[in-house]
Write an enzyme that holds these catalytic residues in place. Structure first.
Site, PDB file in Angstrom:
ATOM      1  N   LYS A   1     -89.176  36.976  -2.581  1.00  0.00           N
ATOM      2  CA  LYS A   1     -90.180  36.751  -1.389  1.00  0.00           C
ATOM      3  C   LYS A   1     -91.076  37.889  -1.562  1.00  0.00           C
ATOM      4  CE  LYS A   1     -90.776  36.716   3.631  1.00  0.00           C
ATOM      5  NZ  LYS A   1     -89.938  36.567   5.057  1.00  0.00           N
TER       6      LYS A   1
ATOM      7  N   ASP B   1     -96.579  40.311   7.069  1.00  0.00           N
ATOM      8  CA  ASP B   1     -96.144  39.133   7.845  1.00  0.00           C
ATOM      9  C   ASP B   1     -96.344  39.318   9.426  1.00  0.00           C
ATOM     10  OD1 ASP B   1     -94.907  36.930   9.098  1.00  0.00           O
ATOM     11  OD2 ASP B   1     -92.749  37.353   8.476  1.00  0.00           O
TER      12      ASP B   1
ATOM     13  N   LYS C   1     -95.941  37.556  15.739  1.00  0.00           N
ATOM     14  CA  LYS C   1     -94.647  38.806  16.218  1.00  0.00           C
ATOM     15  C   LYS C   1     -95.152  39.225  17.510  1.00  0.00           C
ATOM     16  CE  LYS C   1     -92.625  39.101  11.514  1.00  0.00           C
ATOM     17  NZ  LYS C   1     -91.307  38.516  11.998  1.00  0.00           N
TER      18      LYS C   1
ATOM     19  N   ASP D   1     -93.684  31.924  11.890  1.00  0.00           N
ATOM     20  CA  ASP D   1     -93.083  32.733  11.233  1.00  0.00           C
ATOM     21  C   ASP D   1     -92.002  32.775  10.397  1.00  0.00           C
ATOM     22  OD1 ASP D   1     -92.715  35.553  11.206  1.00  0.00           O
ATOM     23  OD2 ASP D   1     -92.008  35.846  13.226  1.00  0.00           O
TER      24      ASP D   1
ATOM     25  N   GLU E   1     -91.880  31.696   7.432  1.00  0.00           N
ATOM     26  CA  GLU E   1     -92.715  31.562   6.207  1.00  0.00           C
ATOM     27  C   GLU E   1     -92.142  31.646   4.816  1.00  0.00           C
ATOM     28  OE1 GLU E   1     -92.781  34.364   7.699  1.00  0.00           O
ATOM     29  OE2 GLU E   1     -92.464  35.682   6.113  1.00  0.00           O
TER      30      GLU E   1
ATOM     31  N   ARG F   1     -89.274  31.243   3.754  1.00  0.00           N
ATOM     32  CA  ARG F   1     -88.615  29.983   3.046  1.00  0.00           C
ATOM     33  C   ARG F   1     -89.464  29.033   2.602  1.00  0.00           C
ATOM     34  NH1 ARG F   1     -85.524  28.851   8.597  1.00  0.00           N
ATOM     35  NH2 ARG F   1     -85.638  31.380   8.602  1.00  0.00           N
TER      36      ARG F   1
HETATM   37  N1  BES Z   1     -89.956  38.412   7.540  1.00  0.00           N
HETATM   38  C1  BES Z   1     -89.349  37.961   8.678  1.00  0.00           C
HETATM   39  C2  BES Z   1     -87.759  38.604   8.805  1.00  0.00           C
HETATM   40  C3  BES Z   1     -87.560  39.902   9.296  1.00  0.00           C
HETATM   41  C4  BES Z   1     -87.330  40.228  10.696  1.00  0.00           C
HETATM   42  C5  BES Z   1     -87.395  40.808   8.206  1.00  0.00           C
HETATM   43  C6  BES Z   1     -87.069  41.424  10.754  1.00  0.00           C
HETATM   44  C7  BES Z   1     -87.075  42.196   8.396  1.00  0.00           C
HETATM   45  C8  BES Z   1     -86.800  42.774   9.712  1.00  0.00           C
HETATM   46  C9  BES Z   1     -89.354  36.307   8.800  1.00  0.00           C
HETATM   47  O1  BES Z   1     -90.265  35.902   8.098  1.00  0.00           O
HETATM   48  C10 BES Z   1     -89.169  35.891  10.094  1.00  0.00           C
HETATM   49  O2  BES Z   1     -90.240  36.323  10.924  1.00  0.00           O
HETATM   50  N2  BES Z   1     -88.229  35.041  10.509  1.00  0.00           N
HETATM   51  C11 BES Z   1     -87.987  34.688  11.496  1.00  0.00           C
HETATM   52  C12 BES Z   1     -87.317  33.261  11.423  1.00  0.00           C
HETATM   53  C13 BES Z   1     -87.130  32.448  12.603  1.00  0.00           C
HETATM   54  C14 BES Z   1     -88.678  31.952  13.356  1.00  0.00           C
HETATM   55  C15 BES Z   1     -86.427  31.172  12.503  1.00  0.00           C
HETATM   56  C16 BES Z   1     -87.093  35.333  12.181  1.00  0.00           C
HETATM   57  O3  BES Z   1     -86.269  36.130  11.808  1.00  0.00           O
HETATM   58  O4  BES Z   1     -87.493  35.717  13.622  1.00  0.00           O
HETATM   59 ZN    ZN Z   2     -92.141  35.662   9.388  1.00  0.00          ZN
HETATM   60 ZN    ZN Z   3     -91.240  37.022   6.518  1.00  0.00          ZN
END
Ligand code: BES
Ligand code: ZN
Ligand code: ZN
Length: 469
Positions: free
Chosen positions: A236, A241, A248, A318, A320, A322
């Protein structure tokens, strides 16, 4: 620049400028300096009973020595360790022993100083490892320094802030990683991605002027015309992000320049494999985009058609990672891979599941699972399995498209697994595949005995996998 070298000489024969580090079986809090009659200094430190030191303990021991050197502002130290002194480690062999020492010395000395305008006066600059005699030991030491160096380069890339690391810059960093090796890098831009119908990747990057890219690194160590199909690593590469329109919350965004850690790790693993001259064919794919917020950004509720023709309902902007990985998985098909491993800071839910000590492993291939788990213990890039059962599949059944990118009931339960389930829909048919969610190991914690920021995981695991598989 830090120098780490090995010599067949004993510790007593090491040049005078080196502080001589000696470990004892005393308790871990005991340490003292003593002046020797020849004008040299010895630093003795207790590490506890040696017959209790396992692989995990040994890696920490090495890192603690470096921390002690930094703490005492020692500029050069020498060290001599022998495998036979550690009964729990002897089965791993001399090569592993020396490689582990070299890797962990290299990792523990790393500090991200690119943005520091004042250099520290006294920096650790020189480490000498004494008593390295056998060819096996020398090989191990050389391997370890190469692997350690590439891990640190992955950390440099990951630690670079989003303002200075766009997908374009990540492509340039990938090329720089491969210089001096037989690996090549090409970078596809938005025009080519559009032609390829990589609309899931393009959707993520559509909110910014920073162009999305697919970084493709190839290393044909077994020969391009050989029968051996390549292992494809996918990482990735979200250079920042924000979460997108589903922004976020504050406190959860500042470290999202590290959201390309998976991309950096697969590029560094391929670079290290090429530098070591492995006779293996390896491809690294890094779909790279910035998940930004603007009036052109993708919306929650948008539907995109991915490269493999499946339609995706974007229920959450968020989720993204995947999306970009989905198209890279489809792209990998052209290589008819022997195996695919994807590496991604995919979900905060991986932290909920495992804490910050291990990454999550998801695969339905038992051989891949056992190989990766064994190597995880050997290398220290710890991973732990989660299931990819059909029971979870229904969570992503969209009523508007073929699949949704998060659970349609918006539940966060099982979020890490749902990430893996989503990706499984884009894996080329019948190819062994494993997914590593490394969000939980993205940043170091104090017990790692590493400097703050990127851990550089799981480069060690990937290099060992590439050597063995
Ligand atoms: N990059 C984040 C995941 C992440 C969170 C990495 C904390 C490192 C530390 C990812 O893109 C994300 O935001 N995922 C969401 C998915 C959810 C919306 C299903 C998440 O983890 O909240
Ligand atoms: Zn994200
Ligand atoms: Zn991310």
């Amino acid at each position: 620049m830090l120098k780490i070298s090995a010599t067949s000489k004993t510790l007593a024969e090491s040049p005078h400028k080196y502080t001589r580090f000696v470990i004892t079986e005393e308790s871990q809090s005991s340490h003292r300096f003593s002046e020797n009659t020849d004008g040299t200094t010895t630093y003795k430190t207790g590490v506890g009973k040696w017959d209790k030191v396992d692989a995990r303990g040994f890696r920490t021991l090495i890192r603690t020595l470096v921390q002690a050197a930094k703490g005492h502002e020692i500029e050069a130290f020498a060290l001599e360790l022998h495998l036979t002194d550690f009964p729990l480690l002897t089965a791993y062999g001399e090569q592993w022993f020396l490689s582990t020492i070299a890797e962990n010395l290299t990792l523990a000395t790393y500090e991200f100083t690119l943005y520091k305008t004042k250099e520290k006066k006294k920096l650790l600059r020189d480490i000498l490892l004494c008593g390295v005699l056998s060819t096996e030991a020398k090989h191990g030491f050389e391997r370890g320094t190469v692997v350690g160096d590439y891990i640190n380069r992955a950390r440099d890339i990951a630690n670079t802030p989003g303002c200075d690391l766009s997908p374009t810059k990540l492509g340039e960093a990938a090329a720089a990683l491969m210089t001096g090796t037989k690996a090549t890098v090409k970078v596809l831009g938005e025009k080519e991605l559009t032609k390829l119908k990589m609309n899931a990747l393009l959707a993520v990057g559509q909110g910014t002027h920073n162009e999305s890219k697919l970084i493709v690194a190839e290393y044909w160590g077994a020969g391009k015309t050989s029968k051996e199909k390549p292992v494809v690593l996918i990482g990735k590469g979200i250079t920042y992000d924000t979460g997108g329109l589903n922004v976020k919350p504050s406190g959860f965004m500042h470290d999202m320049h590290l959201d390309m850690s998976g991309g950096g790790a697969v590029l560094a693993a391929l670079g290290a494999a090429a530098k070591l001259g492995l006779k293996k064919n390896i491809i690294a794919l890094v779909p790279s985009a910035e998940n930004a917020i603007s009036d052109t950004a993708m919306r929650a509720g948008d539907i995109v058609t991915a490269m493999n023709g499946k339609t995706i309902e974007i229920l959450h902007t968020d989720a993204e990672g995947r999306l970009v990985l989905a198209d890279a998985l489809t792209y990998s098909e052209r290589y008819t891979p022997r195996a695919i491993i994807d590496v991604a800071t995919l979900t905060g839910a991986s932290l909920v599941a495992l804490g910050q000590h291990a990454s999550a492993l998801m695969t339905t291939n038992t051989h891949l699972e056992s190989t990766l788990r064994t190597l995880s213990e050997e290398t220290g890039d710890l991973i732990w399995p989660l299931p990819l059962w059909d029971e979870y599949k229904q969570h992503l059944k969209s009523h508007r498209a073929d699949i949704s990118n998060i659970a349609t009931n918006f539940s966060r339960y099982g979020g890490c697994i749902e990430g893996g389930i989503f990706l499984s829909h884009f894996v080329p048919k019948d190819v062994p595949w494993a997914h590593l969610d490394i969000a939980s190991r993205m940043e170091s914690i104090p017990s790692d005995k590493l400097s703050k920021g990127s851990t550089g995981e799981p480069v060690r695991l990937l290099v060992s996998f590439l050597e063995q598989y």
